[in-house]
Design a protein around this motif. Structure first.
Motif, PDB file in Angstrom:
ATOM      1  N   ALA A 132       0.843  -1.202   0.000  1.00 20.64           N
ATOM      2  CA  ALA A 132       0.000   0.000   0.000  1.00 20.64           C
ATOM      3  C   ALA A 132       0.874   1.247   0.000  1.00 20.64           C
ATOM      4  O   ALA A 132       0.635   2.204  -0.749  1.00 20.64           O
ATOM      5  CB  ALA A 132      -0.918  -0.001   1.222  1.00 20.64           C
ATOM      6  N   PHE A 133       1.917   1.234   0.837  1.00 20.62           N
ATOM      7  CA  PHE A 133       2.846   2.361   0.897  1.00 20.62           C
ATOM      8  C   PHE A 133       3.589   2.514  -0.425  1.00 20.62           C
ATOM      9  O   PHE A 133       3.721   3.633  -0.956  1.00 20.62           O
ATOM     10  CB  PHE A 133       3.841   2.157   2.034  1.00 20.62           C
ATOM     11  CG  PHE A 133       4.909   3.219   2.109  1.00 20.62           C
ATOM     12  CD1 PHE A 133       4.688   4.402   2.792  1.00 20.62           C
ATOM     13  CD2 PHE A 133       6.137   3.029   1.482  1.00 20.62           C
ATOM     14  CE1 PHE A 133       5.657   5.389   2.843  1.00 20.62           C
ATOM     15  CE2 PHE A 133       7.114   4.015   1.528  1.00 20.62           C
ATOM     16  CZ  PHE A 133       6.873   5.188   2.222  1.00 20.62           C
ATOM     17  N   LEU A 134       4.070   1.407  -0.971  1.00 24.69           N
ATOM     18  CA  LEU A 134       4.857   1.458  -2.208  1.00 24.69           C
ATOM     19  C   LEU A 134       4.015   1.925  -3.391  1.00 24.69           C
ATOM     20  O   LEU A 134       4.471   2.725  -4.211  1.00 24.69           O
ATOM     21  CB  LEU A 134       5.457   0.086  -2.498  1.00 24.69           C
ATOM     22  CG  LEU A 134       6.505  -0.417  -1.490  1.00 24.69           C
ATOM     23  CD1 LEU A 134       6.948  -1.825  -1.846  1.00 24.69           C
ATOM     24  CD2 LEU A 134       7.700   0.533  -1.436  1.00 24.69           C
TER      25      LEU A 134
ATOM     26  N   MET B 154      -3.722   8.519  -3.243  1.00 24.11           N
ATOM     27  CA  MET B 154      -4.615   8.047  -2.183  1.00 24.11           C
ATOM     28  C   MET B 154      -5.714   7.153  -2.758  1.00 24.11           C
ATOM     29  O   MET B 154      -6.016   6.087  -2.204  1.00 24.11           O
ATOM     30  CB  MET B 154      -5.255   9.237  -1.458  1.00 24.11           C
ATOM     31  CG  MET B 154      -4.326  10.115  -0.668  1.00 24.11           C
ATOM     32  SD  MET B 154      -3.625   9.395   0.826  1.00 24.11           S
ATOM     33  CE  MET B 154      -5.056   9.131   1.834  1.00 24.11           C
ATOM     34  N   ASN B 155      -6.303   7.580  -3.871  1.00 16.53           N
ATOM     35  CA  ASN B 155      -7.394   6.816  -4.467  1.00 16.53           C
ATOM     36  C   ASN B 155      -6.942   5.426  -4.910  1.00 16.53           C
ATOM     37  O   ASN B 155      -7.626   4.429  -4.677  1.00 16.53           O
ATOM     38  CB  ASN B 155      -7.990   7.570  -5.657  1.00 16.53           C
ATOM     39  CG  ASN B 155      -8.765   8.797  -5.236  1.00 16.53           C
ATOM     40  OD1 ASN B 155      -9.005   9.031  -4.058  1.00 16.53           O
ATOM     41  ND2 ASN B 155      -9.150   9.621  -6.200  1.00 16.53           N
TER      42      ASN B 155
ATOM     43  N   VAL C 275      -7.749   3.771   9.744  1.00 15.30           N
ATOM     44  CA  VAL C 275      -6.980   5.006   9.979  1.00 15.30           C
ATOM     45  C   VAL C 275      -5.487   4.743   9.829  1.00 15.30           C
ATOM     46  O   VAL C 275      -4.750   5.551   9.235  1.00 15.30           O
ATOM     47  CB  VAL C 275      -7.298   5.565  11.380  1.00 15.30           C
ATOM     48  CG1 VAL C 275      -6.384   6.752  11.692  1.00 15.30           C
ATOM     49  CG2 VAL C 275      -8.762   5.983  11.476  1.00 15.30           C
ATOM     50  N   ILE C 276      -5.019   3.607  10.351  1.00 17.16           N
ATOM     51  CA  ILE C 276      -3.597   3.257  10.242  1.00 17.16           C
ATOM     52  C   ILE C 276      -3.198   3.141   8.773  1.00 17.16           C
ATOM     53  O   ILE C 276      -2.161   3.687   8.351  1.00 17.16           O
ATOM     54  CB  ILE C 276      -3.306   1.940  10.988  1.00 17.16           C
ATOM     55  CG1 ILE C 276      -3.452   2.151  12.491  1.00 17.16           C
ATOM     56  CG2 ILE C 276      -1.899   1.430  10.653  1.00 17.16           C
ATOM     57  CD1 ILE C 276      -3.402   0.869  13.306  1.00 17.16           C
ATOM     58  N   TYR C 277      -3.987   2.439   7.994  1.00 16.14           N
ATOM     59  CA  TYR C 277      -3.698   2.321   6.561  1.00 16.14           C
ATOM     60  C   TYR C 277      -3.721   3.695   5.890  1.00 16.14           C
ATOM     61  O   TYR C 277      -2.888   4.003   5.027  1.00 16.14           O
ATOM     62  CB  TYR C 277      -4.699   1.381   5.885  1.00 16.14           C
ATOM     63  CG  TYR C 277      -4.262  -0.055   5.868  1.00 16.14           C
ATOM     64  CD1 TYR C 277      -3.597  -0.594   4.777  1.00 16.14           C
ATOM     65  CD2 TYR C 277      -4.511  -0.892   6.955  1.00 16.14           C
ATOM     66  CE1 TYR C 277      -3.186  -1.911   4.759  1.00 16.14           C
ATOM     67  CE2 TYR C 277      -4.104  -2.216   6.952  1.00 16.14           C
ATOM     68  CZ  TYR C 277      -3.435  -2.723   5.855  1.00 16.14           C
ATOM     69  OH  TYR C 277      -3.008  -4.026   5.846  1.00 16.14           O
ATOM     70  N   GLY C 278      -4.685   4.515   6.273  1.00 15.79           N
ATOM     71  CA  GLY C 278      -4.749   5.857   5.703  1.00 15.79           C
ATOM     72  C   GLY C 278      -3.512   6.684   6.011  1.00 15.79           C
ATOM     73  O   GLY C 278      -2.999   7.407   5.150  1.00 15.79           O
ATOM     74  N   LEU C 279      -3.009   6.566   7.239  1.00 15.84           N
ATOM     75  CA  LEU C 279      -1.806   7.308   7.622  1.00 15.84           C
ATOM     76  C   LEU C 279      -0.580   6.830   6.849  1.00 15.84           C
ATOM     77  O   LEU C 279       0.241   7.634   6.389  1.00 15.84           O
ATOM     78  CB  LEU C 279      -1.567   7.160   9.131  1.00 15.84           C
ATOM     79  CG  LEU C 279      -2.557   7.887  10.038  1.00 15.84           C
ATOM     80  CD1 LEU C 279      -2.342   7.482  11.495  1.00 15.84           C
ATOM     81  CD2 LEU C 279      -2.409   9.408   9.887  1.00 15.84           C
ATOM     82  N   VAL C 280      -0.445   5.513   6.710  1.00 16.09           N
ATOM     83  CA  VAL C 280       0.695   4.966   5.973  1.00 16.09           C
ATOM     84  C   VAL C 280       0.625   5.365   4.503  1.00 16.09           C
ATOM     85  O   VAL C 280       1.629   5.766   3.904  1.00 16.09           O
ATOM     86  CB  VAL C 280       0.740   3.427   6.118  1.00 16.09           C
ATOM     87  CG1 VAL C 280       1.784   2.823   5.177  1.00 16.09           C
ATOM     88  CG2 VAL C 280       1.050   3.042   7.553  1.00 16.09           C
ATOM     89  N   ILE C 281      -0.553   5.269   3.920  1.00 15.85           N
ATOM     90  CA  ILE C 281      -0.728   5.676   2.520  1.00 15.85           C
ATOM     91  C   ILE C 281      -0.461   7.167   2.361  1.00 15.85           C
ATOM     92  O   ILE C 281       0.140   7.597   1.367  1.00 15.85           O
ATOM     93  CB  ILE C 281      -2.143   5.311   2.048  1.00 15.85           C
ATOM     94  CG1 ILE C 281      -2.277   3.791   1.932  1.00 15.85           C
ATOM     95  CG2 ILE C 281      -2.475   5.978   0.714  1.00 15.85           C
ATOM     96  CD1 ILE C 281      -3.691   3.310   1.683  1.00 15.85           C
TER      97      ILE C 281
ATOM     98  N   LEU D  75      -6.399  14.365   5.059  1.00 13.39           N
ATOM     99  CA  LEU D  75      -7.531  14.074   5.937  1.00 13.39           C
ATOM    100  C   LEU D  75      -8.664  13.406   5.162  1.00 13.39           C
ATOM    101  O   LEU D  75      -9.239  12.406   5.612  1.00 13.39           O
ATOM    102  CB  LEU D  75      -8.034  15.356   6.598  1.00 13.39           C
ATOM    103  CG  LEU D  75      -9.250  15.214   7.529  1.00 13.39           C
ATOM    104  CD1 LEU D  75      -8.923  14.294   8.698  1.00 13.39           C
ATOM    105  CD2 LEU D  75      -9.692  16.591   8.034  1.00 13.39           C
ATOM    106  N   ALA D  76      -8.976  13.948   3.989  1.00 18.31           N
ATOM    107  CA  ALA D  76     -10.015  13.346   3.146  1.00 18.31           C
ATOM    108  C   ALA D  76      -9.617  11.930   2.748  1.00 18.31           C
ATOM    109  O   ALA D  76     -10.454  11.017   2.717  1.00 18.31           O
ATOM    110  CB  ALA D  76     -10.251  14.205   1.904  1.00 18.31           C
ATOM    111  N   GLY D  77      -8.326  11.727   2.462  1.00 17.38           N
ATOM    112  CA  GLY D  77      -7.849  10.409   2.073  1.00 17.38           C
ATOM    113  C   GLY D  77      -7.932   9.405   3.207  1.00 17.38           C
ATOM    114  O   GLY D  77      -8.284   8.227   2.994  1.00 17.38           O
TER     115      GLY D  77
END
Length: 301
Positions: free
Chosen positions: A25-27, A74-75, A124-130, A158-160
């Motif tokens: 997800a990060f990559l 993000m999308n 939320v964790i996934y959102g922060l990493v992304i 934040l939206a992401g």
């Protein structure tokens, strides 16, 4: 409840799934943002050198075009929290490991509520990493002048994060409803990667650019971030024009700009930020609540 949430976290952390999805997800977020920021930078640099742009004194090189890269990254990467959520309850139902949890919990609603809180936090964790991935990718791929300021960056991120969290819960509900990890993944992946994007494009074209695609889950989720980018870019451009002695744009110009940015960010026919968010929240609630209700009466033997 606290012990049950702790148990759910422990259950997740003892598997490899969370990091096996978190790393790509990060990559992917990093790569997508890097690519899109490089493309937007190249296009913006070409426009700066156009004679018509110079004649009309349009400040192309003072606009934070890289917010488009943040949104696109993000999308695209939001598919991973969706997959994570899809396997949450579906895997346990398929393997019958949910049986012990149901039998030892105070009640099924309490257990399902604990799972909902746990997967909300993981979303939320996934959102922060992304967010970290798209931020680094944008920094690497964009010229300094096109980077968003702190406020713009925060609002897009934040939206992401909200979008990633909702996708996690949306998929958790679908998985709870279907009860099969393979079936859940196939349906969600086909929808988000093929049916959603192409169907929304066809619907957008067939209805002459209407908001119809914005009513659909994929369109609403992309609209959540795409509309944020549209608002930020329009306000920034409007401010620059006013500083040069220009006039406020009318509503038709604003709507036209919004539609263009929505198309560029993949959010065909997106509504405004808040409406898109409420529509996606509605779809998430429908599938999540339906999935949870289904499991209050599901046979676990």
């Amino acid at each position: 409840m606290g012990n049950m949430i702790t148990a759910e976290f422990r259950k997740i952390l003892t598997t490899r799934l969370w990091w096996a999805l978190l790393i790509p997800a990060f990559l992917l977020a990093f790569g997508a943002a890097w690519g899109w920021s490089a493309v937007t930078t190249s296009i913006a640099n070409d426009l700066v050198n156009e004679d018509i742009i110079r004649d009309f004194d349009i400040p192309i090189d003072e606009i934070s075009w890289s917010v488009i890269a943040l949104v696109r990254g993000m999308n695209i990467a939001s598919i991973f929290p969706m997959v994570f959520g899809a396997l949450g309850l579906a895997s346990e139902l398929h393997r019958k490991t949910i049986t012990t949890s149901f039998l030892t919990a105070a009640s099924r609603p309490t257990l399902l509520a604990a799972k909902a809180i746990t997967y909300t936090l993981w979303g939320v964790i996934y959102g922060l990493v992304i967010s970290g991935g798209v931020t680094l990718g944008t920094l690497v791929g964009s010229d300094k002048g096109y980077l968003p300021d702190a406020k713009q960056w925060f609002l897009v991120v934040l939206a992401g994060i909200i979008m990633c969290t909702l996708w996690t819960l949306f998929a958790l509900g679908v998985g709870a409803l279907i009860g099969s990890p393979v079936g859940t993944l196939v349906i969600l992946l086909i929808y988000t990667l093929i049916v959603g994007p192409f169907g929304e494009f066809v619907l957008f074209s067939a209805t002459e650019g209407s908001h119809a695609p914005g009513f659909l889950p994929n369109g609403a989720s992309n609209g959540l971030t795409g509309s944020t980018a549209s608002i930020l870019l329009f306000d920034q451009i409007q401010t620059l024009i006013l500083d040069r002695g220009g006039q406020l744009a009318d509503e038709d110009v604003r709507e036209g700009f919004h539609q263009v940015v929505s198309v560029v960010t993949g959010a065909y026919g997106a509504f405004s930020l808040w409406i898109s968010g409420l529509i996606f929240l509605f779809w998430t609630a429908v599938f999540f609540i339906t999935g949870m209700l289904r499991n209050q009466t599901r046979d676990i033997t």
